[in-house]
Write a protein that holds these residues in place. Structure first.
Motif, PDB file in Angstrom:
ATOM      1  N   ASP A   1       9.203  45.439  70.005  1.00  0.00           N
ATOM      2  CA  ASP A   1       9.604  46.487  70.934  1.00  0.00           C
ATOM      3  C   ASP A   1       8.877  47.764  70.538  1.00  0.00           C
ATOM      4  OD1 ASP A   1      11.255  48.790  71.990  1.00  0.00           O
ATOM      5  OD2 ASP A   1      12.463  47.138  72.781  1.00  0.00           O
ATOM      6  N   PRO A   2       8.261  48.444  71.489  1.00  0.00           N
ATOM      7  CA  PRO A   2       7.505  49.656  71.142  1.00  0.00           C
ATOM      8  C   PRO A   2       8.364  50.787  70.587  1.00  0.00           C
ATOM      9  CG  PRO A   2       7.632  49.375  73.529  1.00  0.00           C
ATOM     10  CD  PRO A   2       8.201  48.136  72.916  1.00  0.00           C
ATOM     11  N   ARG A   3       9.676  50.706  70.717  1.00  0.00           N
ATOM     12  CA  ARG A   3      10.554  51.764  70.208  1.00  0.00           C
ATOM     13  C   ARG A   3      10.878  51.602  68.733  1.00  0.00           C
ATOM     14  NH1 ARG A   3      15.317  50.910  74.278  1.00  0.00           N
ATOM     15  NH2 ARG A   3      14.611  48.796  73.900  1.00  0.00           N
ATOM     16  N   ILE A   4      10.580  50.446  68.148  1.00  0.00           N
ATOM     17  CA  ILE A   4      10.971  50.177  66.761  1.00  0.00           C
ATOM     18  C   ILE A   4      10.244  51.092  65.785  1.00  0.00           C
ATOM     19  CG2 ILE A   4      10.857  48.457  64.908  1.00  0.00           C
ATOM     20  CD1 ILE A   4      11.573  46.340  67.019  1.00  0.00           C
ATOM     21  N   GLU A   5       8.933  51.143  65.869  1.00  0.00           N
ATOM     22  CA  GLU A   5       8.156  51.944  64.915  1.00  0.00           C
ATOM     23  C   GLU A   5       8.546  53.430  64.944  1.00  0.00           C
ATOM     24  OE1 GLU A   5       3.545  52.966  64.353  1.00  0.00           O
ATOM     25  OE2 GLU A   5       4.002  50.824  64.280  1.00  0.00           O
ATOM     26  N   PRO A   6       8.630  54.064  66.125  1.00  0.00           N
ATOM     27  CA  PRO A   6       9.049  55.473  66.126  1.00  0.00           C
ATOM     28  C   PRO A   6      10.468  55.683  65.593  1.00  0.00           C
ATOM     29  CG  PRO A   6       8.033  54.900  68.229  1.00  0.00           C
ATOM     30  CD  PRO A   6       8.197  53.622  67.448  1.00  0.00           C
ATOM     31  N   ALA A   7      11.373  54.746  65.874  1.00  0.00           N
ATOM     32  CA  ALA A   7      12.749  54.875  65.370  1.00  0.00           C
ATOM     33  C   ALA A   7      12.777  54.777  63.855  1.00  0.00           C
ATOM     34  CB  ALA A   7      13.646  53.808  65.995  1.00  0.00           C
ATOM     35  N   LEU A   8      12.002  53.855  63.308  1.00  0.00           N
ATOM     36  CA  LEU A   8      11.935  53.732  61.849  1.00  0.00           C
ATOM     37  C   LEU A   8      11.275  54.948  61.225  1.00  0.00           C
ATOM     38  CD1 LEU A   8      10.970  49.969  61.467  1.00  0.00           C
ATOM     39  CD2 LEU A   8      13.183  51.022  61.001  1.00  0.00           C
ATOM     40  N   ASP A   9      10.257  55.463  61.879  1.00  0.00           N
ATOM     41  CA  ASP A   9       9.550  56.637  61.373  1.00  0.00           C
ATOM     42  C   ASP A   9      10.488  57.828  61.283  1.00  0.00           C
ATOM     43  OD1 ASP A   9       7.222  57.633  60.299  1.00  0.00           O
ATOM     44  OD2 ASP A   9       6.409  58.284  62.210  1.00  0.00           O
ATOM     45  N   GLU A  10      11.355  57.993  62.282  1.00  0.00           N
ATOM     46  CA  GLU A  10      12.317  59.098  62.275  1.00  0.00           C
ATOM     47  C   GLU A  10      13.410  58.872  61.243  1.00  0.00           C
ATOM     48  OE1 GLU A  10      13.976  59.865  66.127  1.00  0.00           O
ATOM     49  OE2 GLU A  10      12.011  60.069  67.056  1.00  0.00           O
ATOM     50  N   ALA A  11      13.795  57.605  61.043  1.00  0.00           N
ATOM     51  CA  ALA A  11      14.917  57.295  60.154  1.00  0.00           C
ATOM     52  C   ALA A  11      14.551  57.405  58.675  1.00  0.00           C
ATOM     53  CB  ALA A  11      15.449  55.896  60.457  1.00  0.00           C
ATOM     54  N   LEU A  12      13.293  57.154  58.338  1.00  0.00           N
ATOM     55  CA  LEU A  12      12.877  57.196  56.939  1.00  0.00           C
ATOM     56  C   LEU A  12      12.150  58.494  56.621  1.00  0.00           C
ATOM     57  CD1 LEU A  12      11.451  53.602  56.360  1.00  0.00           C
ATOM     58  CD2 LEU A  12      13.507  54.564  55.362  1.00  0.00           C
ATOM     59  N   SER A  13      12.593  59.169  55.602  1.00  0.00           N
ATOM     60  CA  SER A  13      11.916  60.386  55.174  1.00  0.00           C
ATOM     61  C   SER A  13      10.574  60.025  54.552  1.00  0.00           C
ATOM     62  CB  SER A  13      12.768  61.132  54.154  1.00  0.00           C
ATOM     63  OG  SER A  13      12.817  60.380  52.947  1.00  0.00           O
ATOM     64  N   ALA A  14       9.704  61.003  54.420  1.00  0.00           N
ATOM     65  CA  ALA A  14       8.405  60.779  53.785  1.00  0.00           C
ATOM     66  C   ALA A  14       8.597  60.277  52.352  1.00  0.00           C
ATOM     67  CB  ALA A  14       7.585  62.061  53.803  1.00  0.00           C
ATOM     68  N   GLU A  15       9.606  60.799  51.663  1.00  0.00           N
ATOM     69  CA  GLU A  15       9.874  60.380  50.292  1.00  0.00           C
ATOM     70  C   GLU A  15      10.342  58.930  50.244  1.00  0.00           C
ATOM     71  OE1 GLU A  15      11.317  63.172  51.667  1.00  0.00           O
ATOM     72  OE2 GLU A  15       9.952  64.619  50.749  1.00  0.00           O
TER      73      GLU A  15
END
Length: 126
Positions: free
Chosen positions: A50-64
């Motif tokens: 699903d194309p929404r998975i990557e952006p959702a994970l990107d928002e959920a995980l901090s850079a650290e």
């Protein structure tokens, strides 16, 4: 992946879902519906595309958190910068900058490394 295929995959993995199945199916059926980080991670784990998975994970995980996961994968599988760069098809200096935190790790790179390692583990177990 069609909506019907996504729903089928959700129903096959219903026992591992911590959300109400009706809610997950409703979200998958509506491409405009927001996707939470936890749900995106579960969908990724069961193989939903699903194309929404990557952006959702990107928002959920901090850079650290992404950096820590990246280093953890490299350490667990004894990957040096050169081996990791080769697996991901990028430069050794890029991997070095990810490991040191000079450059933020894109979620797609982290997920790519996880998928490659999971595929290698799967092939070894067969």
């Amino acid at each position: 992946m069609t909506t019907e295929e996504k729903i089928s995959k959700i129903l096959e993995n219903e026992e591992s879902c911590s959300y109400r199945i009706e809610k997950v199916i409703a979200i998958v059926s509506n491409p405009e519906a927001p996707l939470s980080g936890d749900m995106a991670e579960w969908m990724r784990q069961i193989g939903i595309d699903d194309p929404r998975i990557e952006p959702a994970l990107d928002e959920a995980l901090s850079a650290e958190a992404r950096e820590a996961m990246f280093r953890s994968l490299m350490d667990r599988y004894n990957l040096n910068n050169r081996a990791t760069a080769s697996l991901l098809g990028c430069s050794v200096p890029t991997i070095a900058s990810y490991r040191t935190g000079r450059q933020s790790i894109p979620i797609r790179r982290l997920m790519q490394l996880r998928r490659i390692i999971e595929a290698i583990d799967h092939a070894r177990s067969e």
